[in-house]
Motif scaffolding. Structure first.
Motif, short mmCIF file in Angstrom:
data_model
loop_
_atom_site.label_atom_id
_atom_site.label_comp_id
_atom_site.label_asym_id
_atom_site.label_seq_id
_atom_site.Cartn_x
_atom_site.Cartn_y
_atom_site.Cartn_z
N THR A 1 10.65 16.99 -17.71
CA THR A 1 11.23 18.21 -18.29
C THR A 1 10.19 19.33 -18.21
OG1 THR A 1 10.45 17.81 -20.57
CG2 THR A 1 12.56 16.83 -19.93
N GLU A 2 10.66 20.55 -18.15
CA GLU A 2 9.76 21.69 -18.08
C GLU A 2 8.94 21.82 -19.37
OE1 GLU A 2 8.79 23.93 -15.74
OE2 GLU A 2 9.83 22.52 -14.41
N ARG A 3 9.55 21.51 -20.49
CA ARG A 3 8.84 21.61 -21.77
C ARG A 3 7.65 20.65 -21.81
NH1 ARG A 3 11.59 21.01 -27.81
NH2 ARG A 3 9.66 21.38 -29.00
N THR A 4 7.88 19.41 -21.41
CA THR A 4 6.79 18.43 -21.40
C THR A 4 5.75 18.80 -20.36
OG1 THR A 4 8.32 16.69 -22.11
CG2 THR A 4 6.23 15.97 -21.17
N LYS A 5 6.20 19.31 -19.24
CA LYS A 5 5.28 19.72 -18.18
C LYS A 5 4.35 20.82 -18.68
CE LYS A 5 5.17 21.37 -13.39
NZ LYS A 5 6.00 21.65 -12.17
N LYS A 6 4.91 21.82 -19.37
CA LYS A 6 4.09 22.89 -19.91
C LYS A 6 3.07 22.37 -20.92
CE LYS A 6 7.47 26.62 -19.29
NZ LYS A 6 8.37 27.58 -19.99
N SER A 7 3.50 21.40 -21.73
CA SER A 7 2.60 20.80 -22.71
C SER A 7 1.44 20.08 -22.03
CB SER A 7 3.38 19.82 -23.59
OG SER A 7 2.52 19.14 -24.49
N TYR A 8 1.75 19.32 -20.98
CA TYR A 8 0.69 18.61 -20.25
C TYR A 8 -0.27 19.58 -19.57
CZ TYR A 8 3.30 14.18 -20.72
OH TYR A 8 3.93 13.06 -21.21
N LEU A 9 0.28 20.64 -18.98
CA LEU A 9 -0.56 21.63 -18.31
C LEU A 9 -1.49 22.31 -19.31
CD1 LEU A 9 2.07 23.23 -15.90
CD2 LEU A 9 0.05 21.90 -15.22
N ALA A 10 -0.99 22.58 -20.50
CA ALA A 10 -1.80 23.22 -21.53
C ALA A 10 -2.91 22.30 -22.02
CB ALA A 10 -0.91 23.63 -22.71
N SER A 11 -2.70 20.99 -21.87
CA SER A 11 -3.71 20.01 -22.32
C SER A 11 -4.75 19.69 -21.26
CB SER A 11 -3.01 18.72 -22.76
OG SER A 11 -2.15 18.96 -23.85
N PHE B 1 5.43 16.03 -13.07
CA PHE B 1 6.84 16.25 -13.37
C PHE B 1 7.08 16.58 -14.84
CE2 PHE B 1 7.07 12.79 -9.99
CZ PHE B 1 7.27 13.68 -8.94
N GLY B 2 6.18 16.17 -15.70
CA GLY B 2 6.39 16.36 -17.12
C GLY B 2 7.24 15.26 -17.72
N THR B 3 6.89 14.02 -17.40
CA THR B 3 7.64 12.87 -17.90
C THR B 3 6.98 12.33 -19.16
OG1 THR B 3 8.17 12.29 -15.62
CG2 THR B 3 8.60 10.62 -17.29
N ALA B 4 7.71 12.31 -20.26
CA ALA B 4 7.17 11.76 -21.51
C ALA B 4 6.85 10.28 -21.31
CB ALA B 4 8.18 11.94 -22.63
N THR B 5 5.71 9.86 -21.85
CA THR B 5 5.27 8.48 -21.62
C THR B 5 6.26 7.45 -22.16
OG1 THR B 5 3.94 8.58 -23.65
CG2 THR B 5 2.85 9.13 -21.58
N GLY B 6 6.93 7.77 -23.27
CA GLY B 6 7.90 6.82 -23.82
C GLY B 6 9.07 6.57 -22.88
N LYS B 7 9.39 7.57 -22.05
CA LYS B 7 10.50 7.42 -21.11
C LYS B 7 10.13 6.55 -19.91
CE LYS B 7 12.83 11.80 -22.17
NZ LYS B 7 13.30 13.10 -21.60
#
Length: 235
Positions: A15-25, A32-38
């Motif tokens: 997801t774009e939201r998760t991707k942005k979070s990862y990029l910020a970190s 791709f922004g894939t949450a680890t739980g998924k």
């Protein structure tokens, strides 16, 4: 499943939201922004597979590199393999939560972690200290040489404030983990944490963060969690 199949499934889950979070970190393209739980349903399809793990890690795609750690076979990796993975670990999430976590389940974990702790490479230092955190939080106390852990506590106390920023948080976590999960040196860890005091983490363009290892240990004492061990290192 092969690497192409896994990449396709990871992309579909991103997801774009998760991707942005990862990029910020600190992550960087490609990802791709894939949450680890998924990722867990994909793990059920692949099982542990070192060959596939290496192929995915070498893609340099952050999500694939993280998933590689989930399916790796730690004792099928040599010291040279761990060095190669560290060469590709460009920020702390990969160093501490992929490479160090995988190494923590290997028979050669202490050998490799010791070398990294005493290296001059900041991310290797961080991964070395983090590996001990993962081991101490999972393996039985009698697995470790108390004298050796004591020496590492001394090293953390003496060098944490001058250590590279990338390693400082892991060193703080080591002091905290010894105090919480390694009963033989609980009292010494408390003393070291008290002497260390606040641990400053500097961030470019942002206010510093201050870690308090003593209060972190004391909170676990209040909860009666001293001696806590995880059932598994990897999720």
């Amino acid at each position: 499943m092969n690497a192409v199949d896994v990449l396709a499934e990871l992309e579909a889950l991103g997801t774009e939201r998760t991707k942005k979070s990862y990029l910020a970190s600190g992550a960087r393209e490609p990802l791709f922004g894939t949450a680890t739980g998924k990722m867990k349903p994909i793990l059920k399809k692949t099982g542990l597979n070192q060959t596939l793990a290496d192929e995915l890690y070498d893609t340099k795609n952050y999500d694939a590199m993280y998933f590689a750690g989930m399916i790796a076979e730690p004792n099928n990796m040599t010291a040279a393999d761990y060095e190669r993975w560290m060469d590709g670990a460009y920020f702390n999430m990969l160093a501490d939560y992929v490479v160090a976590v995988t190494l923590a389940e290997a028979d050669i974990a202490e050998e490799v972690a010791d070398r990294w702790i005493h290296s001059e490479d900041a991310l290797r230092m961080s991964a070395g200290w983090s590996c001990y955190c993962w081991m101490l939080g999972n393996r039985k106390d009698e697995t470790f040489d108390a004298a050796k852990i004591s020496v590492l506590l001394d090293l953390a106390r003496e060098t944490i404030h001058e250590a590279p920023d990338q390693a400082r948080s892991a060193m703080n976590n080591f002091i905290k983990t010894v105090g919480i999960s390694y009963k033989p040196l609980h009292e010494k860890a408390l003393a070291v944490a008290k002497e260390v005091g606040s641990v400053e983490l500097k961030k470019d363009g942002k206010k510093s963060t201050f870690l308090e290892p003593l209060s972190a240990i004391e909170k676990e004492v209040e909860k009666g969690r001293i001696g806590f061990k995880r059932k598994h290192v990897r999720c």
